[in-house]
Each structure stands twice: as structure tokens, then as C-alpha cells.
Design a protein around this motif. Structure first.
Motif, mmCIF file in Angstrom:
data_model
loop_
_atom_site.group_PDB
_atom_site.id
_atom_site.type_symbol
_atom_site.label_atom_id
_atom_site.label_comp_id
_atom_site.label_asym_id
_atom_site.label_seq_id
_atom_site.Cartn_x
_atom_site.Cartn_y
_atom_site.Cartn_z
ATOM 1 N N ALA A 164 4.479 9.617 0.118
ATOM 2 C CA ALA A 164 4.957 9.524 -1.030
ATOM 3 C C ALA A 164 4.436 9.609 -2.340
ATOM 4 O O ALA A 164 4.921 9.468 -3.440
ATOM 5 C CB ALA A 164 6.271 8.976 -1.123
ATOM 6 N N GLY A 165 3.084 9.439 -2.260
ATOM 7 C CA GLY A 165 2.100 9.271 -3.504
ATOM 8 C C GLY A 165 2.353 7.853 -4.067
ATOM 9 O O GLY A 165 2.071 7.543 -5.224
ATOM 10 N N MET A 166 2.742 6.713 -3.184
ATOM 11 C CA MET A 166 2.599 5.458 -3.617
ATOM 12 C C MET A 166 1.855 4.591 -3.009
ATOM 13 O O MET A 166 1.227 5.063 -1.687
ATOM 14 C CB MET A 166 4.384 4.766 -3.371
ATOM 15 N N SER A 167 1.998 3.205 -3.247
ATOM 16 C CA SER A 167 1.181 2.241 -2.317
ATOM 17 C C SER A 167 2.004 0.829 -2.326
ATOM 18 O O SER A 167 2.840 0.751 -3.007
ATOM 19 C CB SER A 167 -0.094 2.174 -2.940
ATOM 20 N N MET A 168 1.293 0.042 -1.664
ATOM 21 C CA MET A 168 1.969 -1.432 -1.789
ATOM 22 C C MET A 168 2.034 -2.196 -3.055
ATOM 23 O O MET A 168 2.913 -3.114 -3.312
ATOM 24 C CB MET A 168 1.371 -2.335 -0.684
ATOM 25 N N ASP A 169 1.254 -1.537 -4.077
ATOM 26 C CA ASP A 169 1.185 -1.982 -5.267
ATOM 27 C C ASP A 169 2.559 -1.673 -6.018
ATOM 28 O O ASP A 169 2.733 -2.359 -7.191
ATOM 29 C CB ASP A 169 -0.094 -1.499 -6.067
ATOM 30 N N ASP A 170 3.050 -0.611 -5.566
ATOM 31 C CA ASP A 170 4.177 -0.179 -6.292
ATOM 32 C C ASP A 170 5.590 -0.908 -5.948
ATOM 33 O O ASP A 170 6.681 -0.406 -6.307
ATOM 34 C CB ASP A 170 4.384 1.451 -6.120
#
Length: 328
Positions: A164-170
Motif C-alpha cells: 500500500a506504499g506504507m511502512s511500519m514508520d507510518d
């Protein structure tokens, strides 16, 4: 031969026969003792055939004295085997992979579950209605949960967020055992979680949670079957107890087959052993894509590749080092 001598010889022969029979009885009694197998597990859907087999005495009938111990999460199963308090364990495949990478010499010996597109999914990323999230993008800045660091659910979150174009930082990560997640969703302590059955079947019928599935499956791409449940053991135990492991697997295989052939028994067992309500049990299914329980390198390699993409694996390792197929 005198009568006195015959009497002495007769008494000696009788005593010898009694001693011999007693020794034989002890020997055959020892032979008849079942082989002890201490099994550690976290509560999840793939356990069900094991619970049913234990209740029916199927392990005993096959010559195994199986001792079941529930723990909280796959890493805890690894710890039980590493400490010597368990011989064999059940978990998702990521914990035993991580264990071997960190010097705990375990191998996966059987596969209990797989997933595959489009509709054979047995792991879910679920948001509460209160979170307002209806897809992965809606979870940005929200609190998401998974059951343990280094777990299959951590990999699932990382893989789906990346898609989804995200990471755990989000997102904000909360570590929470499966049994506590439904209440946390209901109370607003978390916004979303990674879950499996029997917990998904329960929370999906909880109106206070208002469960919204934002993604399903261990990996975003499951065009080919993906391993999601395994049995594993230490290298030394495998070498010394191969036949016991195969017998254990045969009993599980037979119990799975019986449950799959009898929907009423499956639902009743889910109520009895997994704590589901009769209504929730109607939605319950075992995570079975293929009937056999064999495991090989081809089962493990896609997970190693996904872990590397997700940053959970920083070194190259051969899939063959992770498996020792003990399927019947």
C-alpha cells in the motif's frame, strides 16, 4: 534319582519359572509404555485436530503419550523447546526460522496450513469501526497490533503495508497476544490488529468491534500457496525420534481428514476446544489448502524472500537448512 532330590529340583524349577515370568512381565510392561512427546503450542485453528485426537485417545492408541502445553505466541514455543521443557512445537513458520538464524537448532518437520488466492485466507488484518479505517491507507498514524515481535503477523503487516506504499514508520505498533486483541479493539486501545482463527471468527461477530477486514493473507501476493502453520522440533530430537514424529503426524493427518469430512463435528470441536460460540463456529474453517502435511524447501523459500524484502532477514540462508520432513 531319590525322591528328596526330585523334590528339591522341582522346587528350584518352580522358583526359576516364577522369576522368569516376573522378569518377562516387567520387560513386556516396559515395552508397552507409550513414548512421551511434550508438545507446546499457541492456541490457533490448526491445533484443533490435535485436541480432538487427544480427547479420543488416538495418540495413546498409536503408542504416544502426548503432553500438551499452551504458551503465548510462537517465540514462546521456541523458548519451550530451547529450554528443554517441550520436545515438539506448533507455531507459524517465522518463529522457527528466526530461531535457527539465532542459533536455536530447530527445523520444521510438518506443514499444517497454507493460504492461496483468491479465497483460501486464514490470517486477517482487521480494523475496528471506531478507527474509521476502511483500508490500509486509513491506518496511517493509527495503533496496529500483532501478537509478538518476529512473528508471522509482523511479516503480514510489513508486507501488506509495503504493498500500500506504507511502512511500519507510518503506524504505531502495539504487541498484544491474540486472546487480548478483541477486547482491545472494542475498548479503543488499538485501531487494528493481525489475527487468526479462532479469534477472527469471534471478533467478526462482535458488533461492538464492527470488524473491517483491510487485508487478508500472510502476503499481499498469494498466487501460489503460502505456508502459514508448522510443527517443528530440535535437530537432536528429530534425529533420535523420527518414528515418533511420523506417528504423531499420522494421527494428526487422520484427525484432520475426519474433521474435514464431518462439518458438524468440526463445528462442535471448535466450540469445545477453541471457545467459539455455536454461531461463530459456523464461520470456522481449518487452514488447509492441500491435504498432506509434508513440508519442503519450496514451502519455506517464499517466506524467506518476503522476510528479506521486509527487512526481517538480513542474511542469506538456504531453505533446506530449515526443514526436515517427517510427514507420514
Amino acid at each position: 534319582m531319590s525322591k528328596a532330590l526330585r523334590r528339591r529340583l522341582g522346587r528350584g524349577l518352580a522358583a526359576a519359572l516364577v522369576t522368569g515370568l516376573a522378569a518377562f512381565a516387567c520387560a513386556t510392561g516396559a515395552m508397552a509404555e507409550n513414548t512421551k512427546l511434550r508438545f507446546a503450542y499457541l492456541l490457533a485453528d490448526s491445533d484443533l485436530p490435535i485436541f480432538v485426537a487427544q480427547k479420543k485417545g488416538a495418540f495413546q492408541a498409536a503408542g504416544l503419550d502426548v503432553e500438551l502445553t499452551e504458551v503465548q505466541g510462537g517465540p514462546a514455543v521456541v523458548a519451550a523447546i530451547a529450554s528443554g521443557s517441550a520436545d515438539v512445537g506448533y507455531a507459524a513458520p517465522v518463529p522457527p526460522i528466526n530461531a535457527r538464524l539465532n542459533g536455536v537448532m530447530v527445523k520444521m518437520v510438518m506443514a499444517l496450513g497454507h493460504e492461496v488466492d483468491p479465497d483460501k485466507k486464514f490470517l486477517w488484518l482487521v480494523a475496528s469501526k471506531a478507527s474509521g479505517a476502511r483500508d490500509l491507507g486509513g491506518l496511517k498514524g493509527k495503533k496496529i497490533a500483532f501478537n509478538a515481535n518476529g512473528s508471522l503477523c509482523e511479516l503480514a503487516w510489513r508486507d501488506h503495508l509495503a504493498q500500500a506504499g506504507m511502512s511500519m514508520d507510518d503506524v504505531q505498533v502495539v504487541i498484544l497476544p491474540f486472546p487480548q486483541q478483541e477486547a482491545a479493539l472494542e475498548q479503543g486501545a488499538i485501531d487494528a490488529t493481525c489475527t487468526v482463527n479462532p479469534f477472527f471468527a469471534s471478533m467478526s461477530r462482535n458488533a461492538e468491534v464492527g470488524a473491517q477486514v483491510v487485508a487478508s493473507g500472510v502476503l499481499a501476493d498469494e498466487s501460489k500457496p503460502i505456508l502459514n502453520d508448522v510443527i517443528f522440533a530440535g535437530d537432536d530430537y528429530i534425529a533420535a525420534n523420527a518414528q515418533s514424529l511420523r506417528t504423531f503426524g499420522k494421527v494428526i493427518f487422520d484427525a484432520r481428514k475426519e474433521l474435514l469430512a464431518n462439518r458438524a463435528e468440526l463445528e462442535a470441536a471448535a466450540v469445545e476446544f477453541l471457545g467459539l460460540t455455536p454461531e461463530a463456529a459456523k464461520d470456522f474453517n481449518l487452514p488447509i489448502v492441500r491435504p498432506e502435511v509434508s513440508i519442503g524447501e519450496a514451502d519455506v523459500q517464499p517466506l524467506l524472500d518476503a522476510m528479506k524484502r521486509a527487512g526481517m532477514l538480513t542474511q542469506d540462508i538456504a531453505a533446506g537448512d530449515m526443514v526436515a520432513n517427517m510427514a507420514p
